[in-house]
Design a protein around this motif. Structure first.
Motif, PDB file in Angstrom:
ATOM      1  N   LEU A   1       4.207  13.811  -4.707  1.00  0.00           N
ATOM      2  CA  LEU A   1       3.421  12.999  -3.497  1.00  0.00           C
ATOM      3  C   LEU A   1       3.043  11.748  -4.097  1.00  0.00           C
ATOM      4  O   LEU A   1       1.861  11.779  -5.045  1.00  0.00           O
ATOM      5  N   ILE A   2       3.248  10.850  -3.577  1.00  0.00           N
ATOM      6  CA  ILE A   2       2.687   9.306  -3.944  1.00  0.00           C
ATOM      7  C   ILE A   2       1.795   8.669  -2.670  1.00  0.00           C
ATOM      8  O   ILE A   2       2.381   8.740  -1.724  1.00  0.00           O
ATOM      9  N   VAL A   3       0.617   8.369  -2.818  1.00  0.00           N
ATOM     10  CA  VAL A   3      -0.190   7.954  -1.909  1.00  0.00           C
ATOM     11  C   VAL A   3      -0.760   6.670  -2.204  1.00  0.00           C
ATOM     12  O   VAL A   3      -1.009   6.133  -3.420  1.00  0.00           O
ATOM     13  N   PHE A   4      -0.777   5.786  -1.142  1.00  0.00           N
ATOM     14  CA  PHE A   4      -1.134   4.542  -1.105  1.00  0.00           C
ATOM     15  C   PHE A   4      -2.621   4.585  -0.422  1.00  0.00           C
ATOM     16  O   PHE A   4      -2.786   5.082   0.757  1.00  0.00           O
ATOM     17  N   GLU A   5      -3.556   3.975  -1.157  1.00  0.00           N
ATOM     18  CA  GLU A   5      -5.020   4.055  -0.710  1.00  0.00           C
ATOM     19  C   GLU A   5      -5.570   2.741  -0.969  1.00  0.00           C
ATOM     20  O   GLU A   5      -5.261   1.838  -1.295  1.00  0.00           O
ATOM     21  N   GLY A   6      -6.778   2.283   0.161  1.00  0.00           N
ATOM     22  CA  GLY A   6      -7.028   1.302   0.127  1.00  0.00           C
ATOM     23  C   GLY A   6      -8.269   1.254   1.357  1.00  0.00           C
ATOM     24  O   GLY A   6      -8.158   1.874   2.069  1.00  0.00           O
ATOM     25  N   THR A   7      -8.933  -0.028   1.406  1.00  0.00           N
ATOM     26  CA  THR A   7      -9.529  -0.086   2.385  1.00  0.00           C
ATOM     27  C   THR A   7      -8.958  -0.695   3.622  1.00  0.00           C
ATOM     28  O   THR A   7      -7.896  -0.819   3.525  1.00  0.00           O
ATOM     29  N   ASP A   8      -9.434  -0.691   4.787  1.00  0.00           N
ATOM     30  CA  ASP A   8      -8.680  -1.096   5.918  1.00  0.00           C
ATOM     31  C   ASP A   8      -8.430  -2.718   5.811  1.00  0.00           C
ATOM     32  O   ASP A   8      -8.978  -3.333   5.352  1.00  0.00           O
ATOM     33  N   GLY A   9      -7.181  -2.925   6.063  1.00  0.00           N
ATOM     34  CA  GLY A   9      -6.386  -4.062   5.908  1.00  0.00           C
ATOM     35  C   GLY A   9      -6.169  -4.468   4.560  1.00  0.00           C
ATOM     36  O   GLY A   9      -5.747  -5.637   4.460  1.00  0.00           O
ATOM     37  N   SER A  10      -6.012  -3.573   3.857  1.00  0.00           N
ATOM     38  CA  SER A  10      -5.549  -3.788   2.260  1.00  0.00           C
ATOM     39  C   SER A  10      -4.057  -3.980   2.145  1.00  0.00           C
ATOM     40  O   SER A  10      -3.621  -4.341   1.080  1.00  0.00           O
ATOM     41  N   GLY A  11      -3.345  -3.429   3.229  1.00  0.00           N
ATOM     42  CA  GLY A  11      -1.852  -3.706   2.949  1.00  0.00           C
ATOM     43  C   GLY A  11      -1.113  -2.253   2.797  1.00  0.00           C
ATOM     44  O   GLY A  11       0.042  -2.221   2.243  1.00  0.00           O
ATOM     45  N   LYS A  12      -1.758  -1.179   2.976  1.00  0.00           N
ATOM     46  CA  LYS A  12      -1.278  -0.023   2.510  1.00  0.00           C
ATOM     47  C   LYS A  12       0.002   0.411   3.273  1.00  0.00           C
ATOM     48  O   LYS A  12       1.056   0.808   2.820  1.00  0.00           O
ATOM     49  N   ALA A  13       0.214   0.262   4.747  1.00  0.00           N
ATOM     50  CA  ALA A  13       1.182   0.515   5.662  1.00  0.00           C
ATOM     51  C   ALA A  13       2.334  -0.642   4.987  1.00  0.00           C
ATOM     52  O   ALA A  13       3.603   0.078   5.140  1.00  0.00           O
TER      53      ALA A  13
END
Length: 221
Positions: free
Chosen positions: A5-17
């Motif tokens: 399981l690899i997770v992308f995390e960050g504040t809103d607008g940081s480019g996760k998607a």
């Protein structure tokens, strides 16, 4: 045999998607099977309370709903997702790429608490989701660290381009700043992989960021 399981995390607008999709494209090029998931699952019954919270139905500011209550809303949606969508694939050894996960509660909800209460909250959160609910722990959390000034500009541009309306998190710049400050400490405590997404006042290109992300992902595959 459990998967990865690899997770992308960050504040809103940081480019996760964006980075999650670039990673999935790279995995396809490498001939690696995967499943892509993202949270919250807007439109699903299990995400109803999350949507009510984010639209301001429980309070006009994020702080109007305490960290523990809001965390349960998100946790229920993740549990339903695991049971309905991707649990069997993961348990069979599959690779899962997530845009947000339990880690988002650690970023957003812990920021509502004073310094002396955050560690106890994190222990409660991880015990709830990974322990009592039985959700898998990530093998890699990639935290995309983007300055709040840049993310705010990007979110306002996105709203203008798409005609969407910001939720109560995205509307509150002070809250987003607290989230970023909190996330830096959580990333250190939890051993997340931090990718700095800006060079001074300018964001790095998405391709440049992806190159660094891919190097880190290869280490856990």
């Amino acid at each position: 045999m459990k998967g990865k399981l690899i997770v992308f995390e960050g504040t809103d607008g940081s480019g996760k998607a964006t980075q999650a999709k670039l990673l999935c494209r790279r995995l396809e090029q490498e001939g690696l099977a995967y499943r892509e998931i993202d949270f919250p699952r807007y439109g699903k019954p299990s995400a109803a309370m999350v949507e009510e919270y984010l639209r301001g139905g429980l309070g006009k500011k994020a702080g109007d709903v305490n960290a523990y209550a809001a965390s349960v809303f998100y946790a229920v949606d993740r549990y339903a997702s695991y049971r309905q969508d991707w649990g069997d694939f993961y348990e069979g050894g599959g690779l899962v790429v997530a845009d947000r996960y339990t880690t988002s509660n650690a970023v957003h909800q812990a920021s509502k608490l004073p310094d002396g209460e955050r560690e106890a909250y994190l222990n409660w959160l991880f015990d709830l989701e990974y322990g009592r609910m039985g959700l898998p722990k990530p093998d890699l959390v990639v935290y995309l660290d983007m300055p709040t000034e840049i993310t705010e500009r990007m979110m306002r541009r996105r709203e203008s381009d798409t005609g969407t309306h910001a939720d109560i998190h995205e509307q509150d710049t002070a809250y987003l700043r607290r989230c970023r400050a909190n996330a830096g400490e959580v990333a250190r405590l939890c051993g997340w992989t931090v990718v700095h997404c800006a060079d001074g006042d300018a964001p790095r290109t998405v391709e440049d960021i992806h190159g660094e992300v891919w190097q880190r992902v290869r280490e856990v595959l």
